[in-house]
Design a protein around this motif. Structure first.
Motif, mmCIF file in Angstrom:
data_model
loop_
_atom_site.group_PDB
_atom_site.id
_atom_site.type_symbol
_atom_site.label_atom_id
_atom_site.label_comp_id
_atom_site.label_asym_id
_atom_site.label_seq_id
_atom_site.Cartn_x
_atom_site.Cartn_y
_atom_site.Cartn_z
ATOM 1 N N ASP A 209 -8.133 -16.671 1.678
ATOM 2 C CA ASP A 209 -9.176 -17.524 1.114
ATOM 3 C C ASP A 209 -9.334 -18.806 1.937
ATOM 4 O O ASP A 209 -8.648 -19.008 2.947
ATOM 5 N N THR A 210 -10.222 -19.675 1.512
ATOM 6 C CA THR A 210 -10.501 -20.896 2.271
ATOM 7 C C THR A 210 -9.352 -21.896 2.220
ATOM 8 O O THR A 210 -9.368 -22.897 2.930
ATOM 9 N N PHE A 211 -8.335 -21.619 1.384
ATOM 10 C CA PHE A 211 -7.168 -22.494 1.287
ATOM 11 C C PHE A 211 -5.955 -21.877 1.982
ATOM 12 O O PHE A 211 -4.818 -22.270 1.751
ATOM 13 N N ASN A 212 -6.228 -20.857 2.807
ATOM 14 C CA ASN A 212 -5.205 -20.175 3.612
ATOM 15 C C ASN A 212 -4.173 -19.426 2.777
ATOM 16 O O ASN A 212 -3.058 -19.183 3.238
ATOM 17 N N ASN A 213 -4.539 -19.067 1.559
ATOM 18 C CA ASN A 213 -3.667 -18.229 0.742
ATOM 19 C C ASN A 213 -4.147 -16.787 0.813
ATOM 20 O O ASN A 213 -5.348 -16.515 0.704
ATOM 21 N N PRO A 214 -3.230 -15.843 0.998
ATOM 22 C CA PRO A 214 -3.640 -14.442 1.080
ATOM 23 C C PRO A 214 -3.974 -13.868 -0.290
ATOM 24 O O PRO A 214 -3.444 -14.311 -1.314
ATOM 25 N N PHE A 215 -4.881 -12.913 -0.316
ATOM 26 C CA PHE A 215 -5.058 -12.085 -1.504
ATOM 27 C C PHE A 215 -5.258 -10.651 -1.051
ATOM 28 O O PHE A 215 -5.639 -10.392 0.092
ATOM 29 N N LEU A 216 -4.957 -9.724 -1.928
ATOM 30 C CA LEU A 216 -4.935 -8.307 -1.583
ATOM 31 C C LEU A 216 -5.740 -7.530 -2.613
ATOM 32 O O LEU A 216 -5.725 -7.866 -3.797
ATOM 33 N N PHE A 217 -6.421 -6.482 -2.158
ATOM 34 C CA PHE A 217 -7.091 -5.606 -3.114
ATOM 35 C C PHE A 217 -7.070 -4.170 -2.611
ATOM 36 O O PHE A 217 -6.936 -3.901 -1.418
ATOM 37 N N TYR A 218 -7.163 -3.249 -3.565
ATOM 38 C CA TYR A 218 -7.247 -1.829 -3.235
ATOM 39 C C TYR A 218 -8.036 -1.130 -4.337
ATOM 40 O O TYR A 218 -8.323 -1.714 -5.393
ATOM 41 N N PHE A 219 -8.401 0.124 -4.078
ATOM 42 C CA PHE A 219 -9.221 0.883 -5.016
ATOM 43 C C PHE A 219 -8.377 1.942 -5.713
ATOM 44 O O PHE A 219 -7.503 2.563 -5.106
ATOM 45 N N ASP A 220 -8.659 2.133 -7.000
ATOM 46 C CA ASP A 220 -7.892 3.096 -7.787
ATOM 47 C C ASP A 220 -8.807 3.716 -8.842
ATOM 48 O O ASP A 220 -9.106 3.087 -9.862
ATOM 49 N N SER A 221 -9.282 4.926 -8.565
ATOM 50 C CA SER A 221 -10.059 5.707 -9.544
ATOM 51 C C SER A 221 -11.215 4.923 -10.158
ATOM 52 O O SER A 221 -11.322 4.793 -11.381
ATOM 53 N N GLY A 222 -12.073 4.392 -9.312
ATOM 54 C CA GLY A 222 -13.244 3.680 -9.803
ATOM 55 C C GLY A 222 -13.007 2.233 -10.171
ATOM 56 O O GLY A 222 -13.916 1.538 -10.628
ATOM 57 N N LYS A 223 -11.778 1.757 -9.987
ATOM 58 C CA LYS A 223 -11.442 0.365 -10.274
ATOM 59 C C LYS A 223 -11.025 -0.351 -8.991
ATOM 60 O O LYS A 223 -10.560 0.268 -8.031
ATOM 61 N N VAL A 224 -11.190 -1.669 -8.996
ATOM 62 C CA VAL A 224 -10.649 -2.523 -7.947
ATOM 63 C C VAL A 224 -9.463 -3.270 -8.538
ATOM 64 O O VAL A 224 -9.551 -3.815 -9.641
ATOM 65 N N VAL A 225 -8.341 -3.271 -7.826
ATOM 66 C CA VAL A 225 -7.157 -4.026 -8.234
ATOM 67 C C VAL A 225 -6.986 -5.163 -7.232
ATOM 68 O O VAL A 225 -6.853 -4.915 -6.029
ATOM 69 N N MET A 226 -7.006 -6.406 -7.704
ATOM 70 C CA MET A 226 -6.918 -7.565 -6.815
ATOM 71 C C MET A 226 -5.740 -8.446 -7.217
ATOM 72 O O MET A 226 -5.568 -8.778 -8.388
ATOM 73 N N LEU A 227 -4.923 -8.825 -6.235
ATOM 74 C CA LEU A 227 -3.769 -9.690 -6.452
ATOM 75 C C LEU A 227 -3.985 -10.997 -5.697
ATOM 76 O O LEU A 227 -4.347 -10.985 -4.514
ATOM 77 N N SER A 228 -3.749 -12.121 -6.365
ATOM 78 C CA SER A 228 -3.929 -13.418 -5.712
ATOM 79 C C SER A 228 -2.962 -14.430 -6.301
ATOM 80 O O SER A 228 -2.277 -14.167 -7.280
ATOM 81 N N GLY A 229 -2.908 -15.602 -5.695
ATOM 82 C CA GLY A 229 -2.001 -16.664 -6.129
ATOM 83 C C GLY A 229 -1.450 -17.380 -4.921
ATOM 84 O O GLY A 229 -2.153 -17.588 -3.932
ATOM 85 N N ASN A 230 -0.156 -17.739 -4.979
ATOM 86 C CA ASN A 230 0.443 -18.425 -3.830
ATOM 87 C C ASN A 230 1.626 -17.660 -3.247
ATOM 88 O O ASN A 230 2.467 -18.236 -2.561
ATOM 89 N N LEU A 231 1.696 -16.350 -3.516
ATOM 90 C CA LEU A 231 2.747 -15.536 -2.916
ATOM 91 C C LEU A 231 2.412 -15.264 -1.450
ATOM 92 O O LEU A 231 1.264 -15.363 -1.025
ATOM 93 N N SER A 232 3.420 -14.901 -0.679
ATOM 94 C CA SER A 232 3.205 -14.575 0.728
ATOM 95 C C SER A 232 2.551 -13.197 0.847
ATOM 96 O O SER A 232 2.500 -12.423 -0.121
#
Length: 257
Positions: A209-232
């Motif tokens: 993101d614009t604050f240099n924090n990573p986020f991750l997403f993937y697809f699962d059976s018609g859904k999007v799963v997104m993980l964000s926060g301040n983890l590495s």
């Protein structure tokens, strides 16, 4: 200008406060308990949410104008740019995580939607969460398979609408993460690095993101799963790789049989 004010009742302050007026943006908050060892913080009287200025182009630009915390001693505080932890956006949906001006152990998670008619970002759901010291039995544990960097944590979950669900987790060491699932509709064109979740044997996508924090997403059976926060990046990948199917009744946990 539209304003939403959430009043906090004195009798319920230690258990999370209360609302005297149902806000347009739904809100959920964690029960809280102040320990005797903590120096007393100013008591929150009300939290006000205003419309953002027309110049605000992102949720992060909006929230520093939208949220005003009113304290019983007459003080007022707004979030600053330094309070923003992450802003994970895919298409017209975004999860914004901030350190809340309510207090040193308070956090807030905002689900924003970009409206087609006005092309502006609007708050659709709010989770306010306190990660302060509390008795051991008031913390959740890692016993059911969540691959988190913390052994104990506070967790809240909410149906933000009929197609989206949000889990928020954190601890007293400032580890903050959210897991957001929503219905996939159309192609996602956000730039991201493709990776492989080894245990799942499936593709996932890492972005920053614009604050240099990573986020991750993937697809699962018609859904999007997104993980964000301040983890590495490594911690997000490890967490994502251990999640069960989004359609599991246990999601996001993976309890052992």
């Amino acid at each position: 200008m539209k304003r939403i004010t959430i009043l906090c009742c004195t009798a319920l302050l230690l258990t999370g406060g209360c609302t005297t007026k149902e806000p347009t943006a739904k809100e959920k908050q964690t029960p809280t308990k102040t320990t005797k060892k903590e120096a007393p913080e100013p008591e929150v009287k009300a939290i006000e949410y205003r419309d953002p200025p027309a110049s605000a182009k992102t949720p992060a630009e909006s929230i520093i104008h939208q949220m005003i915390v009113h304290f019983k001693n007459g003080e007022k505080k707004k979030p600053t740019k330094a309070d923003i932890i992450s802003e994970a956006t895919i298409g017209r949906q975004s999860i914004l995580t901030i350190h809340s001006p309510e207090g040193k152990n308070n956090y807030a998670f905002f689900y924003y939607e970009k409206k087609k008619k006005t092309n502006t970002w609007e708050i659709s759901y709010i989770i306010r969460q306190r990660m302060g010291p509390r008795p051991k039995d008031m913390w959740d544990s890692n016993e059911e398979g969540l691959q988190l960097p913390m052994k104990t944590f506070d967790k809240l979950e909410a149906d933000v609408n009929k197609d989206a669900h949000l889990w928020t987790l954190g601890d007293t060491k400032n580890n903050i993460v959210s897991i957001f699932t929503f219905k996939r509709s159309g192609a996602i064109t956000d730039p991201a690095k493709e990776i492989v979740l080894k245990s799942k044997k499936q593709e996932a996508y890492l972005s920053v993101d614009t604050f240099n924090n990573p986020f991750l997403f993937y697809f699962d059976s018609g859904k999007v799963v997104m993980l964000s926060g301040n983890l590495s990046k490594e911690q997000l990948v490890h967490l994502a790789d251990g999640l069960p199917s989004v359609h599991s009744s246990y999601f996001p946990r993976s309890p052992k049989s």
